[in-house]
Design a protein around this motif. Structure first.
Motif, PDB file in Angstrom:
ATOM      1  N   GLU A 175      -2.629  -0.975  -2.885  1.00 53.37           N
ATOM      2  CA  GLU A 175      -3.649  -0.985  -1.843  1.00 53.37           C
ATOM      3  C   GLU A 175      -4.542   0.242  -1.944  1.00 53.37           C
ATOM      4  O   GLU A 175      -4.127   1.297  -2.404  1.00 53.37           O
ATOM      5  N   ARG A 178      -4.735   4.036   1.228  1.00 56.70           N
ATOM      6  CA  ARG A 178      -3.368   4.466   0.988  1.00 56.70           C
ATOM      7  C   ARG A 178      -2.958   5.544   2.002  1.00 56.70           C
ATOM      8  O   ARG A 178      -3.707   6.456   2.320  1.00 56.70           O
ATOM      9  N   SER A 223      -2.501   0.919   8.329  1.00 58.19           N
ATOM     10  CA  SER A 223      -1.727   0.423   7.191  1.00 58.19           C
ATOM     11  C   SER A 223      -0.317   0.011   7.597  1.00 58.19           C
ATOM     12  O   SER A 223       0.287  -0.857   6.956  1.00 58.19           O
ATOM     13  N   GLU A 295      -9.941  -4.589  -0.172  1.00 55.37           N
ATOM     14  CA  GLU A 295      -8.830  -5.078  -0.991  1.00 55.37           C
ATOM     15  C   GLU A 295      -9.248  -6.276  -1.849  1.00 55.37           C
ATOM     16  O   GLU A 295      -8.891  -6.361  -3.019  1.00 55.37           O
TER      17      GLU A 295
END
Length: 321
Positions: A175, A178, A223, A295
């Motif tokens: 990903e 991060r 995240s 992404e």
């Protein structure tokens, strides 16, 4: 090529003043540990003489290897680049500013030999950080612990040793937004902390200003938690309940006392308040959508402009330069 026992991954950005003292302390600390090692420096688009000094260090010491990224991708991505190119049976991640003492690596290796696969440095205190930063950091970690999907050990950061099995697990996670501290906790494995005192920065200034820290905190929360999205459902329910109660109050009041002249200030404040609530909720939703967009584009995490050192390393996942 035989893999060394330990690889050091050292991301850096404008650390020209610290590189030679760091290299000297690394050699002294690791030579005393009776292990084979390599040091992988990752220059994250430095604008000072860091790259020139790395050229000299890699020419002088065959165990030193360096990557020069094509631009500044951020520390989290620079760590990922270093992990991609580290070949050791264990990998130590540390900063280049000498706040992470190389001498503590001996304790990391001792715990690794005891069977621990995730040995993290645990800060004894945060006396070297500004008080406001310490306070805000504490709030962030309490929120992440309460609402996040992972639990971060208190005082743990990037300074740690990871067994090759743990490193390989991290390499599967590509990903772009991060938050490495969360990833280190998410992979699990047998873990233990090693307390250490944070040294004063040897030279230069910290590259993390307030805006970057806020962005880093947002990456961490989004995240590893969906609570920023879920909370607006409850906010909406509360506002709806308040609106219904207010409507009932005005209905009863009108039945008893008749119709009052509408208040313009009340109308303006109400519209502004509810408009703000809607824009905030859309903004939170937009943050998640933006991360999805980044992404699905499928770009590589980083690009390597130059490799320094005698070791020939084949590009791995994420390296498409």
């Amino acid at each position: 090529m035989n893999s060394p026992d330990v690889s050091l991954v050292i991301p850096l950005f404008n650390e020209a003043q610290n590189l030679r003292p760091l290299a000297a302390r690394i050699e002294a600390a690791l030579d005393a540990c009776d292990v084979s090692y390599e040091a992988v420096f990752v220059d994250d688009g430095s604008a000072d003489e860091s790259l020139d000094i790395l050229r000299d260090l890699c020419a002088e010491e065959p165990r030193f290897y360096a990557l020069s990224l094509s631009r500044n991708f951020g520390k989290e991505v620079a760590i990922a680049a270093g992990l991609d190119h580290a070949s050791g049976r264990a990998v130590v991640i540390m900063d280049a500013d000498l706040q992470h003492p190389p001498e503590v690596i001996a304790q990391f290796i001792e715990k690794w030999r005891e069977g621990y696969k995730n040995v993290y440095g645990q800060r004894v205190d945060r006396a070297t950080d500004p008080k406001l930063r310490v306070a805000l950091t504490g709030v962030f970690y309490r929120l992440l612990e309460k609402f996040g999907d992972v639990r971060l050990p208190p005082g743990a950061g990037d300074f740690r040793l990871l067994d090759r099995q743990a490193v390989d697990a991290l390499l599967t996670m590509r990903e772009r937004a991060r938050f490495n501290k969360g990833l280190f906790a998410w992979i699990g494995f047998k873990s233990i902390g090693v307390p250490f005192d944070v040294d004063q920065r040897a030279g230069g200034m910290s590259k993390f200003n307030f805006a970057r820290l806020v962005r880093f905190a947002l990456d961490g929360m989004m995240s590893f938690s969906s609570i920023p999205l879920k909370v607006w459902t409850y906010v909406g329910l509360l506002i709806s309940a308040f609106a219904l109660a207010l409507a009932g109050y005005y209905w009863v009041r009108t039945m008893l006392f008749g119709v009052d002249t509408p208040g313009f200030p009340t109308l303006v404040v109400s519209i502004a308040f509810f408009s703000g609530i809607q824009l905030i909720s859309l903004g939170v939703l937009g943050e998640y959508v933006a991360r999805i967009f980044n992404e699905v584009k499928g770009r590589p995490l980083y690009l390597v402009a130059e490799r320094l050192g005698a070791r020939e390393t084949q590009p791995k996942a994420g390296d498409r330069s």
